[in-house]
Structure formats: C-alpha cells, structure tokens
Write a protein that holds these residues in place. Sequence first.
Motif, short mmCIF file in Angstrom:
data_model
loop_
_atom_site.label_atom_id
_atom_site.label_comp_id
_atom_site.label_asym_id
_atom_site.label_seq_id
_atom_site.Cartn_x
_atom_site.Cartn_y
_atom_site.Cartn_z
N SER A 24 -21.95 -66.95 -41.79
CA SER A 24 -21.03 -67.48 -42.75
C SER A 24 -22.17 -67.43 -44.29
N LEU A 25 -23.22 -68.10 -43.94
CA LEU A 25 -24.16 -67.96 -45.04
C LEU A 25 -24.48 -66.63 -45.65
N PHE A 26 -24.88 -65.79 -44.75
CA PHE A 26 -25.16 -64.30 -44.87
C PHE A 26 -24.08 -63.68 -45.71
N PHE A 27 -22.83 -63.79 -45.26
CA PHE A 27 -21.97 -63.31 -46.12
C PHE A 27 -21.48 -63.95 -47.56
N HIS A 28 -21.56 -65.26 -47.46
CA HIS A 28 -21.59 -65.69 -48.96
C HIS A 28 -22.64 -65.18 -49.93
N VAL A 29 -23.72 -65.24 -49.43
CA VAL A 29 -24.86 -64.82 -50.36
C VAL A 29 -24.58 -63.22 -50.58
N LEU A 30 -24.23 -62.58 -49.69
CA LEU A 30 -24.12 -61.13 -49.83
C LEU A 30 -22.88 -60.76 -50.92
N ALA A 31 -21.62 -61.62 -50.62
CA ALA A 31 -20.54 -61.29 -51.68
C ALA A 31 -21.22 -61.95 -53.16
N TYR A 32 -22.00 -63.13 -53.35
CA TYR A 32 -22.38 -63.48 -54.59
C TYR A 32 -23.40 -62.51 -55.42
N ALA A 33 -24.14 -62.03 -54.51
CA ALA A 33 -25.25 -61.15 -54.93
C ALA A 33 -24.68 -59.86 -55.40
N SER A 34 -23.71 -59.28 -54.80
CA SER A 34 -23.07 -58.12 -55.25
C SER A 34 -22.20 -58.41 -56.40
N CYS A 38 -23.63 -56.20 -59.98
CA CYS A 38 -22.57 -55.46 -60.52
C CYS A 38 -22.23 -55.83 -61.92
N GLY A 39 -22.19 -57.13 -62.22
CA GLY A 39 -22.17 -57.69 -63.64
C GLY A 39 -23.41 -57.33 -64.48
N LEU A 40 -24.46 -57.35 -63.84
CA LEU A 40 -25.78 -57.27 -64.43
C LEU A 40 -25.78 -55.63 -64.87
N GLY A 41 -25.26 -54.80 -64.09
CA GLY A 41 -25.49 -53.37 -64.13
C GLY A 41 -24.23 -52.99 -65.45
N MET A 42 -23.05 -53.93 -65.41
CA MET A 42 -22.16 -53.42 -66.44
C MET A 42 -22.74 -53.82 -67.95
N PRO A 44 -25.18 -53.05 -69.71
CA PRO A 44 -25.82 -51.73 -70.65
C PRO A 44 -24.66 -51.07 -71.38
N LEU A 45 -23.57 -51.13 -70.49
CA LEU A 45 -22.54 -50.12 -70.74
C LEU A 45 -21.64 -51.15 -72.07
N LEU A 46 -21.90 -52.51 -72.01
CA LEU A 46 -21.07 -52.89 -73.04
C LEU A 46 -22.03 -53.44 -74.24
N GLY A 47 -23.14 -52.90 -74.15
CA GLY A 47 -24.01 -53.00 -75.19
C GLY A 47 -24.66 -54.73 -75.47
N LEU A 48 -24.70 -55.08 -74.39
CA LEU A 48 -25.29 -56.52 -74.21
C LEU A 48 -26.72 -56.37 -73.31
N ASP A 49 -27.29 -57.58 -73.33
CA ASP A 49 -28.45 -57.58 -72.46
C ASP A 49 -28.61 -59.23 -72.03
N VAL A 50 -29.42 -59.35 -71.08
CA VAL A 50 -29.39 -61.00 -70.84
C VAL A 50 -29.94 -61.79 -71.90
N ARG A 51 -30.91 -61.35 -72.63
CA ARG A 51 -31.40 -62.42 -73.64
C ARG A 51 -30.15 -62.54 -74.71
N THR A 52 -29.43 -61.56 -75.18
CA THR A 52 -28.17 -61.79 -76.13
C THR A 52 -27.36 -62.92 -75.42
N LEU A 53 -27.14 -62.57 -74.17
CA LEU A 53 -26.40 -63.61 -73.37
C LEU A 53 -26.78 -65.15 -73.66
N ALA A 54 -28.09 -65.11 -73.46
CA ALA A 54 -28.85 -66.49 -73.13
C ALA A 54 -28.83 -67.20 -74.59
N ALA A 55 -28.95 -66.31 -75.70
CA ALA A 55 -28.91 -66.75 -77.07
C ALA A 55 -27.53 -67.20 -77.39
#
Length: 84
Positions: A24-34, A38-42, A44-55
């Motif tokens: 149960s823990l493994f599959f929860h971590v797997l789902a959350y991490a994926s 995927c969100g972090l991979g998207m 650059p396509l949206l013209g954003l980065d983590v610093r922009t989101l944090a700011a």
Amino acid sequence: PCGGVSVFSLEPFGVPATDAIAASLFFHVLAYASVVLCGLGMLPLLGLDVRTLAAGTRRAGQGMEESRTPLAPRKEPFQNNNLR
C-alpha cells in the motif's frame, strides 16, 4: 495492531499484514511521485520554472492585489512552438 483497507482486503488471499501495508505504501508513493514528476516535466512547456512558482506563491501569500504576474492567466491562447 495496524489496520486499513489494504490489510483487510488482502487478508482473504493469505497476504500477511506487513506485506499488505508495504504494498500500500509503495503504490501510494509511486502514484504521488509519478504525478509530481509529470507536473515538473510540464513546467518548461508552459514557460515556468520552480523559482517562478515559488515567487508567485510567496507574493500571493502576502495579500498582493491582482496584477499581471507570471502566474496570471494568459489572455492569448497557448501555443506550443516546440511541437512544430
């Protein structure tokens, strides 16, 4: 001891409680991490980065009035020039 839906649902199949909790823990971590990856991979396509989101998050938390920020909705439709 430890309970939960996964333990009770796998008990009729002879799965030990520790294995059910581990799965149960493994599959929860797997789902959350994926989803996160995927969100972090998207970003650059949206013209954003983590610093922009944090700011933007920090500014929003300070009660900033609405203005055109990097996180504001686009007025023009999104065009992905990377796919041409």
